[in-house]
Write a protein that holds these residues in place. Structure first.
Motif, PDB file in Angstrom:
ATOM      1  N   ASP A 196       0.841  -1.197   0.000  1.00 58.80           N
ATOM      2  CA  ASP A 196       0.000   0.000   0.000  1.00 58.80           C
ATOM      3  C   ASP A 196       0.877   1.247   0.000  1.00 58.80           C
ATOM      4  OD1 ASP A 196       0.853   0.536   2.620  1.00 58.80           O
ATOM      5  OD2 ASP A 196      -0.961  -0.267   3.548  1.00 58.80           O
ATOM      6  N   ASN A 197       0.231   2.426   0.017  1.00 56.31           N
ATOM      7  CA  ASN A 197       1.012   3.662  -0.108  1.00 56.31           C
ATOM      8  C   ASN A 197       1.706   4.077   1.181  1.00 56.31           C
ATOM      9  OD1 ASN A 197      -1.150   4.587   1.373  1.00 56.31           O
ATOM     10  ND2 ASN A 197      -2.025   5.855  -0.253  1.00 56.31           N
ATOM     11  N   ARG A 198       1.589   3.262   2.233  1.00 58.30           N
ATOM     12  CA  ARG A 198       2.329   3.516   3.465  1.00 58.30           C
ATOM     13  C   ARG A 198       3.426   2.481   3.677  1.00 58.30           C
ATOM     14  NH1 ARG A 198      -0.556   2.596   7.779  1.00 58.30           N
ATOM     15  NH2 ARG A 198       0.870   3.734   9.128  1.00 58.30           N
ATOM     16  N   GLY A 199       3.628   1.618   2.676  1.00 58.55           N
ATOM     17  CA  GLY A 199       4.711   0.657   2.756  1.00 58.55           C
ATOM     18  C   GLY A 199       4.391  -0.612   3.511  1.00 58.55           C
ATOM     19  N   TYR A 200       3.110  -0.965   3.594  1.00 55.72           N
ATOM     20  CA  TYR A 200       2.719  -2.212   4.228  1.00 55.72           C
ATOM     21  C   TYR A 200       2.272  -3.208   3.160  1.00 55.72           C
ATOM     22  CZ  TYR A 200       2.909   0.190   8.715  1.00 55.72           C
ATOM     23  OH  TYR A 200       3.348   0.883   9.826  1.00 55.72           O
ATOM     24  N   ALA A 201       2.570  -4.477   3.399  1.00 57.49           N
ATOM     25  CA  ALA A 201       2.252  -5.510   2.417  1.00 57.49           C
ATOM     26  C   ALA A 201       0.748  -5.698   2.282  1.00 57.49           C
ATOM     27  CB  ALA A 201       2.899  -6.829   2.821  1.00 57.49           C
ATOM     28  N   ILE A 202       0.294  -5.851   1.027  1.00 60.96           N
ATOM     29  CA  ILE A 202      -1.090  -6.199   0.736  1.00 60.96           C
ATOM     30  C   ILE A 202      -1.187  -7.684   0.399  1.00 60.96           C
ATOM     31  CG2 ILE A 202      -3.035  -5.840  -0.839  1.00 60.96           C
ATOM     32  CD1 ILE A 202      -2.039  -2.985  -1.258  1.00 60.96           C
ATOM     33  N   TYR A 203      -0.254  -8.163  -0.440  1.00 66.85           N
ATOM     34  CA  TYR A 203      -0.326  -9.568  -0.866  1.00 66.85           C
ATOM     35  C   TYR A 203       1.003 -10.008  -1.464  1.00 66.85           C
ATOM     36  CZ  TYR A 203      -2.430 -13.905  -2.566  1.00 66.85           C
ATOM     37  OH  TYR A 203      -2.731 -15.225  -2.761  1.00 66.85           O
ATOM     38  N   PHE A 204       1.244 -11.325  -1.392  1.00 71.99           N
ATOM     39  CA  PHE A 204       2.385 -11.967  -2.030  1.00 71.99           C
ATOM     40  C   PHE A 204       1.839 -13.079  -2.927  1.00 71.99           C
ATOM     41  CE2 PHE A 204       3.973 -10.256   1.907  1.00 71.99           C
ATOM     42  CZ  PHE A 204       5.255  -9.812   1.630  1.00 71.99           C
ATOM     43  N   SER A 205       2.516 -13.328  -4.048  1.00 68.45           N
ATOM     44  CA  SER A 205       2.059 -14.386  -4.945  1.00 68.45           C
ATOM     45  C   SER A 205       3.200 -14.931  -5.776  1.00 68.45           C
ATOM     46  CB  SER A 205       0.972 -13.852  -5.886  1.00 68.45           C
ATOM     47  OG  SER A 205       0.519 -14.880  -6.756  1.00 68.45           O
ATOM     48  N   ARG A 206       3.056 -16.202  -6.176  1.00 70.18           N
ATOM     49  CA  ARG A 206       3.994 -16.787  -7.125  1.00 70.18           C
ATOM     50  C   ARG A 206       3.626 -16.384  -8.554  1.00 70.18           C
ATOM     51  NH1 ARG A 206       7.376 -20.307  -4.774  1.00 70.18           N
ATOM     52  NH2 ARG A 206       6.820 -21.079  -2.695  1.00 70.18           N
ATOM     53  N   GLY A 207       2.402 -15.923  -8.723  1.00 72.56           N
ATOM     54  CA  GLY A 207       1.968 -15.420 -10.013  1.00 72.56           C
ATOM     55  C   GLY A 207       2.281 -13.947 -10.138  1.00 72.56           C
ATOM     56  N   ASP A 253       1.696 -21.622  -1.124  1.00 71.41           N
ATOM     57  CA  ASP A 253       2.874 -22.150  -0.432  1.00 71.41           C
ATOM     58  C   ASP A 253       3.813 -21.006  -0.063  1.00 71.41           C
ATOM     59  OD1 ASP A 253       4.589 -23.954   0.750  1.00 71.41           O
ATOM     60  OD2 ASP A 253       5.632 -24.452  -1.117  1.00 71.41           O
ATOM     61  N   LEU A 254       3.231 -19.987   0.576  1.00 67.73           N
ATOM     62  CA  LEU A 254       3.983 -18.811   1.019  1.00 67.73           C
ATOM     63  C   LEU A 254       3.610 -18.515   2.470  1.00 67.73           C
ATOM     64  CD1 LEU A 254       3.633 -16.489  -2.118  1.00 67.73           C
ATOM     65  CD2 LEU A 254       5.640 -17.814  -1.432  1.00 67.73           C
ATOM     66  N   GLU A 255       4.578 -18.631   3.369  1.00 64.22           N
ATOM     67  CA  GLU A 255       4.286 -18.484   4.785  1.00 64.22           C
ATOM     68  C   GLU A 255       3.900 -17.067   5.170  1.00 64.22           C
ATOM     69  OE1 GLU A 255       8.205 -18.503   7.166  1.00 64.22           O
ATOM     70  OE2 GLU A 255       8.689 -19.627   5.360  1.00 64.22           O
ATOM     71  N   GLN A 256       4.310 -16.051   4.394  1.00 67.18           N
ATOM     72  CA  GLN A 256       3.954 -14.676   4.726  1.00 67.18           C
ATOM     73  C   GLN A 256       2.442 -14.456   4.697  1.00 67.18           C
ATOM     74  OE1 GLN A 256       6.116 -15.938   2.357  1.00 67.18           O
ATOM     75  NE2 GLN A 256       6.854 -14.170   1.265  1.00 67.18           N
ATOM     76  N   LEU A 257       1.750 -15.240   3.873  1.00 64.63           N
ATOM     77  CA  LEU A 257       0.311 -15.043   3.724  1.00 64.63           C
ATOM     78  C   LEU A 257      -0.455 -15.401   4.993  1.00 64.63           C
ATOM     79  CD1 LEU A 257      -0.205 -16.231   0.044  1.00 64.63           C
ATOM     80  CD2 LEU A 257      -0.092 -13.891   0.922  1.00 64.63           C
ATOM     81  N   LYS A 258       0.079 -16.305   5.801  1.00 68.85           N
ATOM     82  CA  LYS A 258      -0.586 -16.618   7.073  1.00 68.85           C
ATOM     83  C   LYS A 258      -0.590 -15.398   7.985  1.00 68.85           C
ATOM     84  CE  LYS A 258       1.145 -19.566  10.188  1.00 68.85           C
ATOM     85  NZ  LYS A 258       1.427 -20.836  10.937  1.00 68.85           N
ATOM     86  N   VAL A 259       0.463 -14.598   7.902  1.00 64.97           N
ATOM     87  CA  VAL A 259       0.538 -13.367   8.695  1.00 64.97           C
ATOM     88  C   VAL A 259      -0.559 -12.406   8.253  1.00 64.97           C
ATOM     89  CG1 VAL A 259       1.996 -11.427   9.372  1.00 64.97           C
ATOM     90  CG2 VAL A 259       3.028 -13.673   8.941  1.00 64.97           C
ATOM     91  N   LEU A 260      -0.652 -12.168   6.946  1.00 66.46           N
ATOM     92  CA  LEU A 260      -1.634 -11.224   6.424  1.00 66.46           C
ATOM     93  C   LEU A 260      -3.060 -11.722   6.616  1.00 66.46           C
ATOM     94  CD1 LEU A 260       0.109 -10.130   3.087  1.00 66.46           C
ATOM     95  CD2 LEU A 260       0.192  -9.018   5.336  1.00 66.46           C
TER      96      LEU A 260
END
Length: 297
Positions: A196-207, A253-260
């Protein structure tokens, strides 16, 4: 593949190109998120998340590349190269290797690393870091998960994500991204990120994300590549291990997504840094060629 022959040479003299460009939270942005009083109290406290340990999780039984930590890169085990680079970070009070394999442990002790033995049941690097943290006698506020397959990891990137977490009291996790090369756009081993525009993660993907209607890479869009290195608040690390796997985490298969998916905030810094992760045996040849071209030992 060659099994470990420890080398006593110092880490490579790779000159850094890792310039932290807009990731660290300052002034009003954090005040708006957590309240000005809390922000200035935390920022003024020298003890806030001040004790930092770097942990390099390493396992032998990788599905894509068995024995990867011990493969030699220009005559030196990859895990040793990663450890030497991590030791150069100024924010780390201590660096350890966490492994479930005796061969990796013996190799690491051979070049002087501290080793913590962990269970084979750890499902990912974060869980291995948490188990190792519980076995360390000294208490730490921040844990940096340093990927063992990033032998050219920049010390400045490590320092950058630590400082980002220290300056974002509302975040429990921090990580780094860099510009994605067009040729890596559809490589599932190259994880993409949107923020986002404050530097926080919205999503991660292999695609590829974002994905436009044409289905093609947009040369004008600043796609972001996740560098893999990440740091956690040590209290959150205990919580993370108790959280059940989530649908998005399992699908990507991305562990960061459990956080989000559980509603926690993740701070992301942007850096100028070429990614040199080793995912397959073919990546070793590419990395050695890169090092030869730049006269890196």
């Amino acid at each position: 593949m060659s099994v470990c022959t420890p080398s006593s040479d110092s880490g490579s003299s790779l000159s850094t190109k890792a310039l932290i460009v807009h990731g660290l939270v300052v002034g009003a942005a954090v005040a708006a998120a957590v309240g000005a009083h809390a922000y200035f109290y935390l920022r003024g406290s020298r003890k806030f998340r001040s004790r930092v340990v770097g942990i390099i999780p390493a396992r032998f039984a990788s599905s894509r590349f068995p024995g990867k930590p011990l493969v030699e890169i220009l005559g030196k085990p990859m895990i040793q190269r990663t450890w030497e680079r991590a030791k150069m970070a100024t924010t780390l009070d201590h660096v350890v290797v966490a492994t479930d394999d005796d061969k990796i442990a013996d190799c690491c002790r051979g070049f002087g690393a501290d080793v913590i033995m962990t269970s084979e049941s750890c499902r990912n690097g974060t869980e291995r870091c948490n188990e190792a943290l519980q076995k360390i006698a000294k208490k730490y506020d921040v844990v940096v998960n340093i990927q063992g397959d990033e032998p050219l990891v920049e010390p400045e990137v490590i320092d950058g994500i630590v400082k980002a977490l220290q300056m974002a009291p509302d975040a429990v996790f921090s990580t780094a991204v860099t510009a994605l090369k067009p040729e890596d756009a559809f490589d599932p081993n190259r994880v993409k990120c949107v923020i986002d525009n404050r530097g926080y993660a919205i999503y991660f993907s292999r695609g590829l994300i974002p994905f436009n209607k044409s289905g093609a890479v947009n040369p004008q869009f600043p796609y972001l590549l996740h560098l893999g290195i990440q740091s956690y608040d040590s209290k959150f690390l205990n919580i993370y291990s108790e959280l059940q796997p989530t649908p998005l985490q399992l699908e990507e298969d991305l562990e960061q997504l459990k956080v989000l998916e559980n509603g926690y905030k993740m701070k992301v810094i942007k850096v100028e840094h070429e990614a040199h992760g080793v995912d397959t045996p073919e990546d070793i040849e590419k990395l050695e060629r890169f090092m030869h071209e730049r006269n890196l030992s």
